[in-house]
Design a protein around this motif. Structure first.
Motif, PDB file in Angstrom:
ATOM      1  N   ASP A   1       0.845  -1.189   0.000  1.00 28.75           N
ATOM      2  CA  ASP A   1       0.000   0.000   0.000  1.00 28.75           C
ATOM      3  C   ASP A   1       0.886   1.247   0.000  1.00 28.75           C
ATOM      4  O   ASP A   1       1.709   1.434   0.905  1.00 28.75           O
ATOM      5  CB  ASP A   1      -0.903  -0.004   1.231  1.00 28.75           C
ATOM      6  CG  ASP A   1      -1.840   1.190   1.250  1.00 28.75           C
ATOM      7  OD1 ASP A   1      -1.426   2.242   1.781  1.00 28.75           O
ATOM      8  OD2 ASP A   1      -2.965   1.079   0.745  1.00 28.75           O
ATOM      9  N   PRO A   2       0.768   2.122  -1.017  1.00 22.16           N
ATOM     10  CA  PRO A   2       1.695   3.258  -1.124  1.00 22.16           C
ATOM     11  C   PRO A   2       1.627   4.216   0.061  1.00 22.16           C
ATOM     12  O   PRO A   2       2.654   4.798   0.447  1.00 22.16           O
ATOM     13  CB  PRO A   2       1.277   3.941  -2.432  1.00 22.16           C
ATOM     14  CG  PRO A   2      -0.116   3.456  -2.710  1.00 22.16           C
ATOM     15  CD  PRO A   2      -0.196   2.088  -2.129  1.00 22.16           C
ATOM     16  N   VAL A   3       0.441   4.385   0.653  1.00 20.76           N
ATOM     17  CA  VAL A   3       0.322   5.270   1.814  1.00 20.76           C
ATOM     18  C   VAL A   3       1.108   4.699   2.988  1.00 20.76           C
ATOM     19  O   VAL A   3       1.870   5.413   3.661  1.00 20.76           O
ATOM     20  CB  VAL A   3      -1.158   5.476   2.194  1.00 20.76           C
ATOM     21  CG1 VAL A   3      -1.269   6.288   3.482  1.00 20.76           C
ATOM     22  CG2 VAL A   3      -1.920   6.162   1.064  1.00 20.76           C
ATOM     23  N   ASP A   4       0.941   3.396   3.241  1.00 23.43           N
ATOM     24  CA  ASP A   4       1.669   2.747   4.329  1.00 23.43           C
ATOM     25  C   ASP A   4       3.178   2.777   4.075  1.00 23.43           C
ATOM     26  O   ASP A   4       3.977   3.027   4.988  1.00 23.43           O
ATOM     27  CB  ASP A   4       1.212   1.294   4.487  1.00 23.43           C
ATOM     28  CG  ASP A   4      -0.185   1.176   5.082  1.00 23.43           C
ATOM     29  OD1 ASP A   4      -0.713   2.205   5.537  1.00 23.43           O
ATOM     30  OD2 ASP A   4      -0.737   0.064   5.079  1.00 23.43           O
ATOM     31  N   VAL A   5       3.587   2.489   2.847  1.00 25.60           N
ATOM     32  CA  VAL A   5       5.015   2.446   2.517  1.00 25.60           C
ATOM     33  C   VAL A   5       5.657   3.816   2.724  1.00 25.60           C
ATOM     34  O   VAL A   5       6.729   3.933   3.324  1.00 25.60           O
ATOM     35  CB  VAL A   5       5.213   1.953   1.069  1.00 25.60           C
ATOM     36  CG1 VAL A   5       6.671   2.126   0.646  1.00 25.60           C
ATOM     37  CG2 VAL A   5       4.799   0.493   0.936  1.00 25.60           C
ATOM     38  N   ASP A   6       4.995   4.878   2.234  1.00 26.32           N
ATOM     39  CA  ASP A   6       5.546   6.226   2.390  1.00 26.32           C
ATOM     40  C   ASP A   6       5.608   6.634   3.857  1.00 26.32           C
ATOM     41  O   ASP A   6       6.581   7.252   4.308  1.00 26.32           O
ATOM     42  CB  ASP A   6       4.697   7.233   1.615  1.00 26.32           C
ATOM     43  CG  ASP A   6       4.877   7.100   0.107  1.00 26.32           C
ATOM     44  OD1 ASP A   6       5.852   6.448  -0.312  1.00 26.32           O
ATOM     45  OD2 ASP A   6       4.034   7.637  -0.638  1.00 26.32           O
ATOM     46  N   LEU A   7       4.560   6.290   4.609  1.00 24.24           N
ATOM     47  CA  LEU A   7       4.541   6.647   6.028  1.00 24.24           C
ATOM     48  C   LEU A   7       5.685   5.944   6.767  1.00 24.24           C
ATOM     49  O   LEU A   7       6.378   6.559   7.578  1.00 24.24           O
ATOM     50  CB  LEU A   7       3.198   6.297   6.643  1.00 24.24           C
ATOM     51  CG  LEU A   7       3.022   6.673   8.125  1.00 24.24           C
ATOM     52  CD1 LEU A   7       1.608   7.175   8.389  1.00 24.24           C
ATOM     53  CD2 LEU A   7       3.316   5.480   9.034  1.00 24.24           C
ATOM     54  N   LEU A   8       5.885   4.663   6.485  1.00 24.47           N
ATOM     55  CA  LEU A   8       6.937   3.921   7.177  1.00 24.47           C
ATOM     56  C   LEU A   8       8.319   4.418   6.780  1.00 24.47           C
ATOM     57  O   LEU A   8       9.243   4.417   7.597  1.00 24.47           O
ATOM     58  CB  LEU A   8       6.811   2.430   6.889  1.00 24.47           C
ATOM     59  CG  LEU A   8       5.715   1.692   7.646  1.00 24.47           C
ATOM     60  CD1 LEU A   8       5.824   0.198   7.402  1.00 24.47           C
ATOM     61  CD2 LEU A   8       5.800   1.961   9.135  1.00 24.47           C
ATOM     62  N   ARG A   9       8.484   4.824   5.533  1.00 23.84           N
ATOM     63  CA  ARG A   9       9.786   5.365   5.110  1.00 23.84           C
ATOM     64  C   ARG A   9      10.119   6.627   5.921  1.00 23.84           C
ATOM     65  O   ARG A   9      11.240   6.782   6.416  1.00 23.84           O
ATOM     66  CB  ARG A   9       9.738   5.678   3.616  1.00 23.84           C
ATOM     67  CG  ARG A   9      11.082   6.162   3.075  1.00 23.84           C
ATOM     68  CD  ARG A   9      11.006   6.458   1.585  1.00 23.84           C
ATOM     69  NE  ARG A   9      10.777   5.254   0.811  1.00 23.84           N
ATOM     70  CZ  ARG A   9       9.674   5.011   0.092  1.00 23.84           C
ATOM     71  NH1 ARG A   9       8.686   5.897   0.064  1.00 23.84           N
ATOM     72  NH2 ARG A   9       9.551   3.898  -0.595  1.00 23.84           N
ATOM     73  N   GLU A  10       9.148   7.501   6.067  1.00 21.79           N
ATOM     74  CA  GLU A  10       9.367   8.722   6.846  1.00 21.79           C
ATOM     75  C   GLU A  10       9.503   8.407   8.334  1.00 21.79           C
ATOM     76  O   GLU A  10      10.321   9.018   9.041  1.00 21.79           O
ATOM     77  CB  GLU A  10       8.208   9.687   6.602  1.00 21.79           C
ATOM     78  CG  GLU A  10       8.319  11.014   7.351  1.00 21.79           C
ATOM     79  CD  GLU A  10       9.501  11.849   6.905  1.00 21.79           C
ATOM     80  OE1 GLU A  10       9.873  12.787   7.638  1.00 21.79           O
ATOM     81  OE2 GLU A  10      10.079  11.570   5.826  1.00 21.79           O
ATOM     82  N   PHE A  11       8.719   7.448   8.816  1.00 26.86           N
ATOM     83  CA  PHE A  11       8.775   7.057  10.218  1.00 26.86           C
ATOM     84  C   PHE A  11      10.167   6.501  10.550  1.00 26.86           C
ATOM     85  O   PHE A  11      10.768   6.859  11.575  1.00 26.86           O
ATOM     86  CB  PHE A  11       7.699   6.013  10.503  1.00 26.86           C
ATOM     87  CG  PHE A  11       7.584   5.628  11.954  1.00 26.86           C
ATOM     88  CD1 PHE A  11       7.162   6.539  12.904  1.00 26.86           C
ATOM     89  CD2 PHE A  11       7.872   4.337  12.370  1.00 26.86           C
ATOM     90  CE1 PHE A  11       7.032   6.186  14.244  1.00 26.86           C
ATOM     91  CE2 PHE A  11       7.754   3.970  13.693  1.00 26.86           C
ATOM     92  CZ  PHE A  11       7.328   4.892  14.633  1.00 26.86           C
ATOM     93  N   GLY A  12      10.684   5.635   9.676  1.00 25.39           N
ATOM     94  CA  GLY A  12      12.007   5.065   9.912  1.00 25.39           C
ATOM     95  C   GLY A  12      13.098   6.117   9.902  1.00 25.39           C
ATOM     96  O   GLY A  12      14.011   6.094  10.733  1.00 25.39           O
TER      97      GLY A  12
END
Length: 230
Positions: free
Chosen positions: A47-58
């Motif tokens: 899911d692109p929303v989840d992937v982008d959020l996790l990239r920023e979160f990490g």
């Protein structure tokens, strides 16, 4: 007077290896019998929303922890029903020996019942309680989920596992454990340091977790293994 003997002939020079000659192939490493089966259990987070959020979160967790994240960490999902199989796939010969040693000690100290199999006990705890894990063999962390998304309640686990990813990328967890010379005490002490670092960071980053959780859909929050909305 004795006559001088003729000098001995120099030993024949050995021919240098011809770099154009084919060299004998190095033996192929033994294939991991669990590798393909393990990968079959994992569901890539797409899911692109989840992937982008996790990239920023990490990235933000790395900044807060004071360790830059050199490479992105792949994130996978796994169903709780598959955790037992995944648990078995993580055990190599060293792990089996360590479990047998721990079982013997715990029996001597009467911590566990003499009839109880220690590895079975660990597997039961693992499949019943684990919310996520970092697998340093593949350099990724895995979230237990009944759907194909991450939820607000996953972020505590993800923060914890991101710290393990930082530890691995900066300090190479596998090599560090291998360097303890087989000492159970050294391995345990090192593991306690790693877990203490991740647990403390998870607790210190609660504000960060709340900040990112506000961007996730609350309707996706589900208890691991449960079908209803929590």
């Amino acid at each position: 007077t004795a006559t001088d003997e003729p000098p001995a002939d120099d030993p024949p020079a050995q021919d240098a290896a011809d770099p154009t000659e084919p060299q004998p192939d190095e033996p192929e490493p033994e294939p991991d019998p669990w590798a393909s089966r393990r990968s079959d259990l994992l569901i890539e987070l797409t899911d692109p929303v989840d992937v982008d959020l996790l990239r920023e979160f990490g990235r933000t967790v790395g900044e807060r922890r004071g360790l830059e994240l050199p490479a992105e960490v792949p994130v996978y999902l796994i169903r709780r029903a598959d955790l037992g199989t995944y648990f078995d796939s993580l055990y190599d010969e060293d792990d089996i020996e360590e479990a047998e040693f721990a079982e013997a000690i715990y029996r001597i100290l009467r911590i566990i019942d003499p009839q109880l199999d220690y590895r079975t006990l660990l597997q039961g705890l693992y499949t019943g309680l684990v919310l996520g894990l970092y697998d340093d063999d593949i350099g990724a962390f895995i979230i237990v989920s009944d759907n194909d998304h991450i939820s607000r309640r996953d972020l505590d686990t993800i923060a914890h596992e991101f710290v393990h990813a930082l530890q691995d990328q900066h300090f190479d967890l596998g090599a560090s454990f291998d360097s303890n010379g087989g000492s159970t005490d050294a391995a345990s002490a090192y593991r306690f340091v790693l877990e203490g670092d991740a647990r403390l960071s998870e607790n210190l980053f609660k504000d960060l977790i709340r900040q990112f959780a506000s961007d996730l859909d609350a309707t996706l929050d589900r208890l691991p293994g449960a079908g209803g909305v929590s």
